[in-house]
Design a protein around this motif. Structure first.
Motif, short mmCIF file in Angstrom:
data_model
loop_
_atom_site.label_atom_id
_atom_site.label_comp_id
_atom_site.label_asym_id
_atom_site.label_seq_id
_atom_site.Cartn_x
_atom_site.Cartn_y
_atom_site.Cartn_z
N VAL A 80 1.07 -15.62 2.52
CA VAL A 80 0.08 -16.57 2.00
C VAL A 80 0.21 -16.64 0.48
O VAL A 80 0.12 -15.61 -0.19
CB VAL A 80 -1.35 -16.13 2.39
N PRO A 81 0.41 -17.82 -0.08
CA PRO A 81 0.52 -17.93 -1.54
C PRO A 81 -0.69 -17.33 -2.24
O PRO A 81 -1.84 -17.55 -1.84
CB PRO A 81 0.61 -19.44 -1.78
N GLY A 82 -0.43 -16.55 -3.28
CA GLY A 82 -1.51 -15.97 -4.06
C GLY A 82 -2.30 -14.90 -3.33
O GLY A 82 -3.47 -14.67 -3.66
N ASN A 83 -1.66 -14.20 -2.35
CA ASN A 83 -2.44 -13.20 -1.61
C ASN A 83 -2.67 -11.91 -2.39
O ASN A 83 -3.36 -11.02 -1.93
CB ASN A 83 -1.84 -12.90 -0.24
N THR A 84 -2.11 -11.84 -3.60
CA THR A 84 -2.45 -10.77 -4.53
C THR A 84 -1.96 -11.19 -5.91
O THR A 84 -1.28 -12.21 -6.06
CB THR A 84 -1.83 -9.42 -4.11
N THR A 85 -2.35 -10.44 -6.92
CA THR A 85 -1.79 -10.60 -8.25
C THR A 85 -1.07 -9.31 -8.62
O THR A 85 -1.27 -8.27 -7.97
CB THR A 85 -2.87 -10.87 -9.31
N TYR A 86 -0.25 -9.37 -9.64
CA TYR A 86 0.47 -8.15 -10.03
C TYR A 86 -0.51 -7.05 -10.44
O TYR A 86 -0.32 -5.88 -10.11
CB TYR A 86 1.44 -8.45 -11.18
N CYS A 103 -1.34 -12.84 8.48
CA CYS A 103 -0.98 -11.89 7.43
C CYS A 103 -2.16 -10.98 7.10
O CYS A 103 -3.25 -11.48 6.79
CB CYS A 103 -0.54 -12.64 6.18
N ARG A 104 -1.95 -9.70 7.18
CA ARG A 104 -3.00 -8.74 6.87
C ARG A 104 -3.21 -8.66 5.36
O ARG A 104 -2.35 -9.06 4.57
CB ARG A 104 -2.62 -7.37 7.42
N PRO A 105 -4.33 -8.11 4.91
CA PRO A 105 -4.57 -7.95 3.47
C PRO A 105 -3.50 -7.07 2.83
O PRO A 105 -3.03 -6.10 3.43
CB PRO A 105 -5.94 -7.28 3.41
N VAL A 106 -3.13 -7.41 1.60
CA VAL A 106 -2.10 -6.65 0.90
C VAL A 106 -2.56 -5.20 0.70
O VAL A 106 -1.75 -4.27 0.72
CB VAL A 106 -1.77 -7.32 -0.45
N ALA A 107 -3.85 -4.99 0.54
CA ALA A 107 -4.37 -3.63 0.38
C ALA A 107 -4.01 -2.75 1.57
O ALA A 107 -3.73 -1.55 1.42
CB ALA A 107 -5.88 -3.67 0.19
N GLU A 108 -4.00 -3.32 2.76
CA GLU A 108 -3.63 -2.56 3.95
C GLU A 108 -2.15 -2.19 3.92
O GLU A 108 -1.76 -1.08 4.30
CB GLU A 108 -3.94 -3.37 5.20
N THR A 109 -1.32 -3.10 3.45
CA THR A 109 0.11 -2.81 3.32
C THR A 109 0.34 -1.66 2.35
O THR A 109 1.12 -0.75 2.63
CB THR A 109 0.86 -4.06 2.83
N VAL A 110 -0.34 -1.70 1.21
CA VAL A 110 -0.20 -0.64 0.21
C VAL A 110 -0.67 0.69 0.78
O VAL A 110 0.01 1.72 0.66
CB VAL A 110 -0.98 -1.00 -1.06
N ARG A 111 -1.82 0.70 1.42
CA ARG A 111 -2.38 1.93 1.99
C ARG A 111 -1.44 2.56 3.02
O ARG A 111 -1.16 3.76 2.99
CB ARG A 111 -3.73 1.63 2.63
N ASP A 112 -0.95 1.74 3.94
CA ASP A 112 -0.12 2.28 5.02
C ASP A 112 1.25 2.71 4.51
O ASP A 112 1.86 3.65 5.06
CB ASP A 112 0.04 1.23 6.13
#
Length: 329
Positions: free
Chosen positions: A217-223, A287-296
């Motif tokens: 998803v475009p813009g689903n997080t920022t740096y 698409c799951r939240p980017v926070a979940e990707t980072v956590r896992d």
């Protein structure tokens, strides 16, 4: 379904294999057994796709409903695999890359964007990664069934072997002053490897010739948010020091690699985070939240001893980081 996965033991291939097994499919993996460990429950066939005899041994007496080719990088080699598998499967899913699109990363792109010129029988010396991936896509034209092409964007998640998110997690976990490159508000666009695997299996099960750009998803997080999530999950005391793009380029810091996924502003990277996954999203991509990707990813990385963490081509030398931080101060 009976599915052959070429690769199947590392990162994207591992995630696809895991999802296929979860769905109850009969899975055969074909690889050399050098890069990873096959998951329990697969029929593992050892062999090298560059060796004709190994391909003959793979297909002899076997048929599948679908092939998923995760490891194809050289057009001539993919072309040979496609021709050997004709008559042994109804669908051939090829995992290409957004890098095959000639407009990327300078311009926004979508499923209809042109790909690089590259012959379907090209060898490894005939182009760079993106150009050769485009040639691999053309090699798919020789398949006598349903050719499905998937062009992923930036893939992150557990078991990442490239070392982008793992490098940042490792660096931030060590705390202290951390050089953060560029603009913290710069929007990104990433996809979790497990969401990619789900979509690949969904479309493979449909068994229809098609092409999808799958970039999340475009813009689903920022740096800035991305690095903040890394700090939160690691429990680090890291202090981010945001350093201007021009300052880093003047000190010969390589975009994308020395600071993973850092792309400076300017025309060269104007479209890097503007790819459209609209067609894939309309076809069911979630698409799951980017926070979940980072956590896992951190949960997985913590199981890997620090001495065994490999980041391949990514990450800045600590002395160079410290020198730039001192100069910036």
């Amino acid at each position: 379904m009976r599915i052959l996965i070429i690769g199947g033991s590392v990162f994207v291939g591992r995630a696809i294999t895991e999802e296929a097994l979860r769905r109850g499919h009969e899975v055969t993996t074909f690889n050399r057994g050098r890069s990873g460990v096959d998951l329990p429950g697969v029929e593992a066939v050892r062999g090298d796709r560059e060796v004709a005899e190994d391909l003959d041994r793979l297909v002899e007496g076997r048929e599948w409903d679908a092939v998923i080719d995760v490891m194809g990088r050289v057009p001539g080699i993919v072309d040979e695999s496609v021709r050997r598998l004709n008559g042994h499967a109804g669908t051939y899913t090829f995992i290409s890359s957004i890098s095959a699109i000639s407009d990327f990363p300078a311009k926004p792109c979508d499923d209809d964007s042109p790909i690089y010129e590259c012959a379907p029988d090209a060898g490894p010396e005939d182009g760079d990664y993106g150009t050769l991936k485009a040639g691999c896509e053309r090699a798919m034209e020789a398949f006598e069934g349903n050719a499905l092409i998937i062009q992923p964007g930036l893939i992150l998640g557990p078991y990442e072997d490239v070392g982008r998110l793992p490098w940042w997690l490792d660096r931030i976990s060590r705390g202290g002053r951390v050089l953060a490159p560029g603009d913290p508000d710069r929007a990104m666009q990433v996809i979790d490897v497990r969401d990619l695997a789900t979509f690949v299996l969904d479309r493979t099960e449909v068994g229809k010739a098609d092409r999808f750009l799958v970039s999340g998803v475009p813009g689903n997080t920022t740096y800035g948010d991305w690095l903040a999530e890394c700090r939160a999950v690691t429990g680090s005391d890291a202090e981010f020091v945001w350093v201007d793009d021009r300052f880093l380029l003047d000190r010969e810091v390589a975009p994308w690699t020395e600071f993973p996924v850092w792309t400076p502003g300017g025309p060269e990277f104007a479209g890097v985070w503007l790819a459209s996954s609209a067609k894939a999203l309309a076809a069911g991509l979630t698409c799951r939240p980017v926070a979940e990707t980072v956590r896992d990813t951190w949960a997985w990385l913590r199981e890997v001893p620090p001495a065994e963490r490999s980041f391949k081509w990514h990450g800045i030398d600590p002395e160079k980081e410290a020198r730039i931080l001192a100069e910036w101060a």
